[in-house]
Design an enzyme around this catalytic site. Structure first.
Site, PDB file in Angstrom:
ATOM      1  N   HIS A  44       0.835  -1.210   0.000  1.00 57.97           N
ATOM      2  CA  HIS A  44       0.000   0.000   0.000  1.00 57.97           C
ATOM      3  C   HIS A  44       0.870   1.261   0.000  1.00 57.97           C
ATOM      4  CE1 HIS A  44      -2.929  -2.829   2.116  1.00 57.97           C
ATOM      5  NE2 HIS A  44      -3.601  -2.429   1.057  1.00 57.97           N
ATOM      6  N   GLN A 160      -8.205  -8.001 -10.448  1.00 51.92           N
ATOM      7  CA  GLN A 160      -8.943  -6.826  -9.978  1.00 51.92           C
ATOM      8  C   GLN A 160      -8.600  -5.598 -10.831  1.00 51.92           C
ATOM      9  OE1 GLN A 160      -9.524  -5.796  -5.677  1.00 51.92           O
ATOM     10  NE2 GLN A 160      -7.846  -4.397  -6.029  1.00 51.92           N
ATOM     11  N   SER A 193      -2.342  -8.092   3.150  1.00 49.46           N
ATOM     12  CA  SER A 193      -2.881  -7.952   4.520  1.00 49.46           C
ATOM     13  C   SER A 193      -3.100  -9.339   5.124  1.00 49.46           C
ATOM     14  CB  SER A 193      -4.195  -7.186   4.494  1.00 49.46           C
ATOM     15  OG  SER A 193      -4.023  -5.978   3.787  1.00 49.46           O
TER      16      SER A 193
HETATM   17  O1  PAF Z   1      -7.649  -4.299  -3.196  1.00 50.86           O
HETATM   18  C1  PAF Z   1      -8.386  -4.012  -2.234  1.00 50.86           C
HETATM   19  O2  PAF Z   1      -7.925  -3.733  -1.124  1.00 50.86           O
HETATM   20  C2  PAF Z   1      -9.896  -4.008  -2.413  1.00 50.86           C
HETATM   21  O3  PAF Z   1     -10.312  -5.046  -3.229  1.00 50.86           O
HETATM   22  C3  PAF Z   1     -10.458  -2.653  -2.890  1.00 50.86           C
HETATM   23  C4  PAF Z   1      -9.938  -2.289  -4.281  1.00 50.86           C
HETATM   24  C5  PAF Z   1     -10.072  -1.564  -1.901  1.00 50.86           C
HETATM   25  C6  PAF Z   1     -11.982  -2.731  -2.966  1.00 50.86           C
HETATM   26  O4  PAF Z   1     -12.541  -3.027  -1.715  1.00 50.86           O
END
Ligand code: PAF
Length: 285
Positions: A44, A160, A193
């Protein structure tokens, strides 16, 4: 719960985040947005660094999205470490934390779903049937709420990323999606995480997913039979100690279609469990 920070603006309603964004945009500031579910780690932080490079105002959201977890999945135990996360956001120069509660995201009578039909049913979608509808819905909502110029996502969740690119294009959402490379521990394990769920042994086993993907990429580049190589990789992971393997697949990086020979833009994807902890990863071939 109310959190107070001296240098980070923490807002929890759609109106507040919109007001902040609109007043920044009036001053010609570019907004860079990193949506997260908290449990922040070095992956992150690399997205946040990128947000600070491309934008003038860096916004991070934290919302553990119930809609993207299946009934038997880890929603209730997903890391919730708000105070630690807030400290990290402060130390890394984030300007605004958008921290909505469940009712302001999913009010009573909420009934709209965003479905990206082909992408949501492949790879992880085959094993987590409603997951990507949940992701597509929350990301669409967050983009409409925050109205950023840039939205930043990691390549670790590659499916994603492909899904988000598709929905942004299909729905004409005026945002530029930026992707950042996966950040790894020294032994190659991708930061996630969920790694906090692993025991010391589990943590060691988990690092083998990346080495197995490297192995697959190498064998495929040398011209081996893709389906045999993937089958053998699944067996190797089980032998190393993974409890089960959802898939190892070689796919086109844009359509995510399974390939039986390598093309210009090919990646290998894997998902496997250690106990109840699901680990995913992917690399370019
Ligand atoms: O990647 C993530 O942490 C989640 O899938 C997101 C993009 C914040 C959507 O809840």
């Amino acid at each position: 719960m109310t959190f107070i920070s001296h240098c980070l603006d923490i807002v929890s309603s759609v109106n507040e985040i919109r007001d902040k964004v609109l007043s920044a945009k009036k001053k010609n500031k570019k907004i860079a947005f990193v949506p997260t579910m908290g449990g922040l780690h070095k992956g992150h932080l690399s997205l946040i660094r990128k947000s600070k490079l491309v934008g003038d105002v860096s916004i991070v959201s934290i919302f553990v999205n119930p809609m993207q977890f299946g009934p038997a999945e880890d929603y209730s135990v997903y890391p919730r470490e708000e105070e630690k996360d807030i400290k990290l956001l402060e130390d890394n120069g984030v300007n605004i934390l958008y921290f909505p509660d469940k009712d302001s995201i999913y009010p009573k009578n909420f009934q709209t779903e965003v479905s990206v039909k082909k992408i949501e049913n492949t790879l992880c979608g085959k094993f987590r049937p409603s997951h990507f509808k949940g992701v597509a819905t929350i990301v669409t909502k967050l983009l409409i709420q925050v109205m950023p110029d840039y939205a930043i996502f990691g390549e670790k969740d590659y499916q994603q990323l492909v899904l988000i690119n598709q929905l942004v294009s299909d729905l004409n959402i005026p945002v530029k999606v930026i992707s950042c490379p996966t950040i790894r521990e020294d032994d190659g394990l991708a930061f996630s995480s969920r790694n906090t769920f692993l025991s010391e042994d589990g943590r060691y086993i988990a690092s083998n997913l990346y080495s197995e993907l490297l192995n697959v990429a190498d064998l495929v580049r040398r011209g081996g039979n893709i389906s045999n190589i993937c089958e053998k990789a699944v067996q190797n992971l089980l032998d190393i100690g993974f409890s089960s393997v959802d898939y190892i697949e070689v796919c086109d990086a844009i359509s995510l279609k399974k390939l039986d020979k390598i093309e210009d833009n090919t990646r290998v994807f894997g998902a496997a469990y250690i106990g109840n902890t699901r680990i995913i990863d992917n690399i370019i071939i």
